[in-house]
Write an enzyme that holds these catalytic residues in place. Structure first.
Site, PDB file in Angstrom:
ATOM      1  CG  HIS A 164      47.609  93.415  35.213  1.00  0.00           C
ATOM      2  ND1 HIS A 164      48.414  92.503  35.847  1.00  0.00           N
ATOM      3  CD2 HIS A 164      46.548  92.703  34.766  1.00  0.00           C
ATOM      4  CE1 HIS A 164      47.858  91.307  35.787  1.00  0.00           C
ATOM      5  NE2 HIS A 164      46.720  91.404  35.132  1.00  0.00           N
ATOM      6  NE  ARG A 212      37.290  89.954  31.421  1.00  0.00           N
ATOM      7  CZ  ARG A 212      38.194  89.316  32.145  1.00  0.00           C
ATOM      8  NH1 ARG A 212      39.223  88.738  31.567  1.00  0.00           N
ATOM      9  NH2 ARG A 212      38.077  89.220  33.446  1.00  0.00           N
ATOM     10  CG  ASN A 218      43.133  86.903  30.057  1.00  0.00           C
ATOM     11  OD1 ASN A 218      43.026  88.090  29.750  1.00  0.00           O
ATOM     12  ND2 ASN A 218      42.815  86.455  31.254  1.00  0.00           N
ATOM     13  CG  ASP A 229      47.584  88.399  33.903  1.00  0.00           C
ATOM     14  OD1 ASP A 229      48.350  88.371  34.876  1.00  0.00           O
ATOM     15  OD2 ASP A 229      46.351  88.469  34.008  1.00  0.00           O
ATOM     16  CG  HIS A 240      49.459  84.882  36.139  1.00  0.00           C
ATOM     17  ND1 HIS A 240      48.314  85.578  36.451  1.00  0.00           N
ATOM     18  CD2 HIS A 240      49.282  83.633  36.604  1.00  0.00           C
ATOM     19  CE1 HIS A 240      47.477  84.771  37.099  1.00  0.00           C
ATOM     20  NE2 HIS A 240      48.041  83.587  37.195  1.00  0.00           N
ATOM     21  CG  HIS A 283      48.460  89.806  39.774  1.00  0.00           C
ATOM     22  ND1 HIS A 283      49.235  88.684  39.825  1.00  0.00           N
ATOM     23  CD2 HIS A 283      47.658  89.661  38.693  1.00  0.00           C
ATOM     24  CE1 HIS A 283      48.922  87.901  38.815  1.00  0.00           C
ATOM     25  NE2 HIS A 283      47.972  88.466  38.113  1.00  0.00           N
ATOM     26  CG  ASP A 288      44.360  91.655  37.844  1.00  0.00           C
ATOM     27  OD1 ASP A 288      44.028  91.505  36.650  1.00  0.00           O
ATOM     28  OD2 ASP A 288      44.543  90.688  38.617  1.00  0.00           O
ATOM     29  N   GLY A 325      38.094  87.798  39.850  1.00  0.00           N
ATOM     30  CA  GLY A 325      38.416  89.161  39.417  1.00  0.00           C
ATOM     31  C   GLY A 325      37.443  90.211  39.887  1.00  0.00           C
TER      32      GLY A 325
END
Ligand code: DOR
Length: 406
Positions: A61, A65, A95, A158, A185, A211, A288, A303
């Site tokens: 995980h 980007r 994402n 996620d 998620h 998570h 994460d 984050g």
């Protein structure tokens, strides 16, 4: 290139012994106890009887980007961060902008990462089209039996829950038909309720809970696993959730630098997560890794950058403070995620496996300084802390991809 690591403490989820390891042609070709030392050709590293050699870490995980948010992170900066953290396999989440909802997009990210050669990257594909929560993603719409150039080891929405029960359940079922695990998620209506929903809608599917951060969610998982020991259910928690609490978030700005999703919780939750790791209710630690610019953090983006601190945080928290064995830690960081993702040849130091190796110094102290991160995202609550352990060298596919300057 042939490299022999001799005089190391070889520790993975399955073994703990002094010895030497030889790699050649991208594979581990020999593992021997030190007493069997033979004449050596090629490059030699000596562990001085002190350094630890283990299998490369596997992150289920992370957020890399690209495409779309290269101001936060690029494939290159994230891959370097992975190598610095000892991670030789990483799943990056979908994402991005646009979201990764199809095989071609995922495969093109993978190919670019392969060219860098710093870590093995496995882009996850989203459950719904454009992560819009309205329609199955093109990947899931396609025939599960269709020939594929790239088959992701994980599917995930996620960053979001799929809110529609019917669609979520259809996605879980469709994924299971294709043999895929879905990382869920769980935030909708609160973490505990969302985990309960994922367990209900995903009965019989390969459900992985992302998570986990609350005692309640850990209890639900415990109950479920006890009731059905053969369940396909797995779960992860993160280094920050086992090391920090909402008090740390409060002092760093709960709506800015201390903000993460799920949020840092109370001490009781933190201790429950550690207990759940100890008894196998939570299988994996995943970073994460969620890099952001300073401006985005000030505007409330959730984050932390986690790839470069994960090992030291987990070693300090679990081995030093909570008496976990190094073997158990390496199961959480490498063997278990490799197994769940179906990455054969990973997760153990054994002849024939990929030469994905991390050398660790577990006796030194490290002062965390996020200004030194390879990641573009410098936000971590661990900066300024002194922790135990350091990554000395990372080998991915037999190539040295990181070597500590110290
Ligand atoms: O803190 C987080 N950041 N949690 C998430 O679920 C998403 C992630 C991100 O993409 O920034």
């Amino acid at each position: 290139m042939k490299i022999t690591f001799r005089n190391f403490r070889i520790t993975d989820a399955f073994t703990d012994t002094m010895g030497s390891v030889t790699v050649n042609g991208g594979r581990i070709v020999d593992v021997s106890p030190e007493s069997e030392a033979r004449p050596i050709d090629g490059l030699v590293f000596d562990g001085g009887g002190r350094l630890v050699l283990t299998s490369g870490f596997v992150d289920m995980h992370a957020h890399f980007r690209e495409p779309g948010f290269s101001e936060k992170e690029t494939l290159e900066s994230a891959s370097l961060a992975a190598a610095r953290g000892g991670y030789t396999s990483v799943v990056c989440m979908a994402n991005t902008k646009p979201p990764v909802d199809n095989e071609a997009a995922a495969y093109s990210i993978k190919r670019r990462a392969d060219t860098l050669g710093l870590t093995r990257l496995y882009p996850a594909i989203s459950l719904t089209e454009g992560m819009n929560g309205k329609k199955l993603s093109p990947y899931l719409e396609a025939e599960p039996s269709a020939a594929r150039a790239y088959s992701p080891p994980l599917l995930s929405e996620d960053g979001k829950d799929v809110e529609d029960d019917g669609l979520f359940s259809a996605a879980l079922r469709r994924a299971a038909e294709g043999g895929h695990t879905v990382s869920c998620h769980c935030d909708l209506g609160g973490e505990d309720a969302a985990v309960d929903r994922a367990l209900r809608l995903g009965a019989g599917c390969r459900v992985h809970i992302a998570h986990v951060s609350t005692k309640g969610a850990a209890e639900l998982l415990r109950h479920h696993k006890k009731r059905d020991p053969r369940t396909l259910l797995t779960a992860e928690t993160t280094p920050h959730h086992i090391a920090l609490t909402c008090r740390d978030a409060a002092t760093s700005g709960p709506e800015t630098f201390g903000k993460v999703a799920p949020p840092l919780r109370g001490e009781e939750d933190r201790l429950a997560l550690i207990e759940a790791l100890k008894d196998g209710v939570i299988d994996v630690i995943a970073t994460d890794h969620a890099p952001h610019t300073t401006e985005d953090k000030l505007n409330g983006a959730p984050g932390f950058s986690g790839l470069e601190t994960a090992f030291t945080v987990c070693y300090s928290t679990l081995v030093k403070r909570h008496n976990f064995s190094p073997q158990k830690l390496f199961s959480l960081l490498s063997a278990a995620p490799a197994r769940i993702l179906g990455l054969s040849g990973h997760g153990a130091i054994a002849a024939g496996n990929n030469a994905d190796i991390v050398i660790l110094d577990t006796e030194c102290e490290t002062l965390i300084d996020s200004a030194m991160f390879a990641s573009r995202g410098k936000n971590t609550l661990f900066s300024g802390r002194k922790l135990y352990g350091a990554v000395v060298l990372t080998l991915c596919g037999g190539r040295v991809v990181y070597q500590s300057p110290f």
